[in-house]
Design an enzyme around this catalytic site. Sequence first.
Site, mmCIF file in Angstrom:
data_model
loop_
_atom_site.group_PDB
_atom_site.id
_atom_site.type_symbol
_atom_site.label_atom_id
_atom_site.label_comp_id
_atom_site.label_asym_id
_atom_site.label_seq_id
_atom_site.Cartn_x
_atom_site.Cartn_y
_atom_site.Cartn_z
ATOM 1 N N HIS A 121 0.756 -1.420 0.118
ATOM 2 C CA HIS A 121 -0.272 0.205 -0.090
ATOM 3 C C HIS A 121 0.776 1.231 -0.114
ATOM 4 O O HIS A 121 0.200 2.402 -0.168
ATOM 5 C CB HIS A 121 -0.914 -0.147 1.101
ATOM 6 C CG HIS A 121 -1.820 -1.120 1.284
ATOM 7 N ND1 HIS A 121 -2.763 -1.349 0.185
ATOM 8 C CD2 HIS A 121 -2.011 -2.058 2.214
ATOM 9 C CE1 HIS A 121 -3.624 -2.353 0.635
ATOM 10 N NE2 HIS A 121 -3.231 -2.656 1.594
ATOM 11 N N ASP A 157 -2.694 -10.857 -1.729
ATOM 12 C CA ASP A 157 -3.130 -10.119 -0.562
ATOM 13 C C ASP A 157 -4.733 -10.162 -0.943
ATOM 14 O O ASP A 157 -5.171 -9.617 -1.908
ATOM 15 C CB ASP A 157 -2.546 -9.095 -0.217
ATOM 16 C CG ASP A 157 -2.702 -8.612 1.218
ATOM 17 O OD1 ASP A 157 -1.912 -8.748 1.914
ATOM 18 O OD2 ASP A 157 -3.838 -7.817 1.296
ATOM 19 N N HIS A 159 -6.296 -7.395 -0.109
ATOM 20 C CA HIS A 159 -6.574 -6.102 -0.648
ATOM 21 C C HIS A 159 -5.810 -5.607 -1.520
ATOM 22 O O HIS A 159 -4.596 -6.288 -1.660
ATOM 23 C CB HIS A 159 -6.161 -5.139 0.752
ATOM 24 C CG HIS A 159 -6.535 -5.581 2.106
ATOM 25 N ND1 HIS A 159 -6.107 -6.320 3.285
ATOM 26 C CD2 HIS A 159 -7.698 -5.108 2.753
ATOM 27 C CE1 HIS A 159 -6.924 -6.445 3.996
ATOM 28 N NE2 HIS A 159 -8.044 -5.469 3.887
ATOM 29 N N ASP A 240 -3.794 -12.944 4.220
ATOM 30 C CA ASP A 240 -5.058 -12.417 4.866
ATOM 31 C C ASP A 240 -6.203 -12.946 3.672
ATOM 32 O O ASP A 240 -7.460 -12.511 4.072
ATOM 33 C CB ASP A 240 -5.003 -10.882 4.801
ATOM 34 C CG ASP A 240 -4.509 -10.169 3.864
ATOM 35 O OD1 ASP A 240 -4.123 -10.592 2.867
ATOM 36 O OD2 ASP A 240 -4.409 -8.582 4.091
#
Length: 298
Positions: A121, A157, A159, A240
């Site tokens: 990110h 991931d 996200h 995740d």
Amino acid sequence: MPVPVFSHPDCLAHEPGPEHPESPERLRVLLERLRASALVALKEAPLATDAQLQAVHDARYLERLAALAAAGGGMLDADTAMSASSWDAARRSAGGAIAAVEAALGDRGTAFSAGRPPGHHALADAAMGFCLLANAVIAARHAQLLGAERPLIVDWDVHHGNGTQALLEQDPAIRFVSMHRHPWWPGSGTADERGAGNIWNVPRPPGLAPERYVSDLWAAVVEATAGWQPDVIIVSAGFDSMAGDPLGGFTLEPEHYAELTTRFRSLPGAPALVGVLEGGYIPSRLADGAMAHLTALS
């Protein structure tokens, strides 16, 4: 030959705050598994150099991170914090990704970086979503310096790797495939975000059968590599996306990460393959997923 895995005790010293999901325990449990495994060779992650970091990040941003750590730490955004040890941890995490690329582009062919804080990110001039430095992109830029002209970053991931995309979307030399929950934080990653024709987003809802996530990510990788043979694949390995993760919603199990890793290794040209740890917020489950990935890397 064991898979080289790069980490460092500095990465355990990064403290984002009590009850924060990105806790040192995530890495501590994984390191216990790694030390007990004959499949891996634990190696010390170096500190990334200023030049290596400035290939991706604004120099003034890096100075701000160093200064905040020197002052004892503080908040960078609502979710992202630094402690006094976080700057060294971040440079070790980036340095581990760089060292893993060097190892994989050598005789070994595969390697893994077990560092924290994560990175996908992070933007050129800002921290975001627990991430300080864009580890996978830093590794890809270093791979180019070593002669790997066509790096591919694959992000599983849960996200969207918005930082990775923002850093690469105007650079057709590096391709990026991301499968992620959508709509979900950080809100980016729709299929029509194509950058310079080098971005493949695979937005998917939660709760699908795990085989659907595997097949859809693999189809995007096949499309991204059609007529374009990567020299190295860097996996933003966030766990995740595993069933039960409190920040997730996907349904993958350890065997699905192993299957995807094996498929990546089967691509034409047998590209070097590097895993770089991202998310995953149940420490024992993260370790299960990472060990399955490493077993396939071996």
